[in-house]
Write a protein that holds these residues in place. Structure first.
Motif, PDB file in Angstrom:
ATOM      1  N   LYS A 106       0.832  -1.209   0.000  1.00  0.00           N
ATOM      2  CA  LYS A 106       0.000   0.000   0.000  1.00  0.00           C
ATOM      3  C   LYS A 106       0.864   1.256   0.000  1.00  0.00           C
ATOM      4  N   ASP A 107       1.917   1.252   0.831  1.00  0.00           N
ATOM      5  CA  ASP A 107       2.810   2.412   0.894  1.00  0.00           C
ATOM      6  C   ASP A 107       3.506   2.652  -0.443  1.00  0.00           C
ATOM      7  N   SER A 108       3.939   1.571  -1.100  1.00  0.00           N
ATOM      8  CA  SER A 108       4.607   1.742  -2.396  1.00  0.00           C
ATOM      9  C   SER A 108       3.624   2.242  -3.446  1.00  0.00           C
ATOM     10  N   SER A 109       2.365   1.820  -3.359  1.00  0.00           N
ATOM     11  CA  SER A 109       1.346   2.311  -4.288  1.00  0.00           C
ATOM     12  C   SER A 109       1.103   3.804  -4.095  1.00  0.00           C
ATOM     13  N   LYS A 110       1.122   4.252  -2.838  1.00  0.00           N
ATOM     14  CA  LYS A 110       0.958   5.688  -2.561  1.00  0.00           C
ATOM     15  C   LYS A 110       2.108   6.484  -3.157  1.00  0.00           C
ATOM     16  N   ILE A 111       3.319   5.968  -3.007  1.00  0.00           N
ATOM     17  CA  ILE A 111       4.481   6.675  -3.562  1.00  0.00           C
ATOM     18  C   ILE A 111       4.391   6.716  -5.081  1.00  0.00           C
ATOM     19  N   ALA A 124       1.693   6.703  -6.849  1.00  0.00           N
ATOM     20  CA  ALA A 124       0.648   7.672  -7.188  1.00  0.00           C
ATOM     21  C   ALA A 124       1.167   9.098  -7.043  1.00  0.00           C
ATOM     22  N   ASN A 125       1.955   9.354  -5.993  1.00  0.00           N
ATOM     23  CA  ASN A 125       2.511  10.693  -5.798  1.00  0.00           C
ATOM     24  C   ASN A 125       3.495  11.050  -6.909  1.00  0.00           C
TER      25      ASN A 125
END
Length: 160
Positions: free
Chosen positions: A126-131, A133-134
């Motif tokens: 999830k954290d890597s997906s957020k990065i 997306a950013n």
């Protein structure tokens, strides 16, 4: 003819674009790479626990207490070892500690530990997906600042 104010504004925009590009490459992509490496490391631990679980189940199925195996002495130097009584084993529980357990205790521990590690890998994903997306959002903003048209869907590719 452009005025000095317009030239100065263009220079400021170009400077900001360079700062954002540097931030993407120096910070965001490095953080993404670190997260992905950490997730791979956790997957490796899960794999080792599942391999131990399979070995314990094989020992239980065979019914034999004796075990012949290869032991890594380090640097890929192996020796054959023979275990007279394999009813109790030492399991790595973390932080360099090992605990002696019966097969049943070890199987229960492995189930709990793999569930915990799987939840951790889900959070890392999830954290890597957020990065990602950013990174995508900042790249879209840069494209807009530079006045570039959006790439067609067929030419887009994943950030990582």
């Amino acid at each position: 003819m452009s005025s000095p104010d317009e030239a100065n504004a263009n220079a400021n925009v170009e400077e900001k674009i360079l700062q954002y590009e540097k931030f993407i490459s120096d910070v965001m992509r490095r953080d993404l790479q670190r997260l992905l490496e950490q997730r791979d490391s956790v997957y490796e631990k899960i794999s080792q626990y599942l391999q131990l679980k399979n070995t314990i189940q094989s020992l239980q199925d065979s019914g034999s207490q004796q075990l012949k195996t290869d032991v890594d002495l380090g640097c890929n130097f192996y020796v054959q070892a023979e275990v007279e009584d394999s009813s109790r084993i030492f399991v790595a529980v973390g932080y360099g500690f090992f605990v002696e357990m019966t097969h049943e205790e070890a199987l229960r521990f492995i189930d709990k530990k793999t569930n915990q590690l799987t939840a951790f890998t889900d959070q890392l994903t999830k954290d890597s997906s957020k990065i990602k997306a950013n990174i995508r959002m900042v790249l879209e903003g840069l494209r807009e600042l530079q006045g570039l048209s959006d790439l067609p869907e067929s030419r887009r590719r994943e950030v990582y």
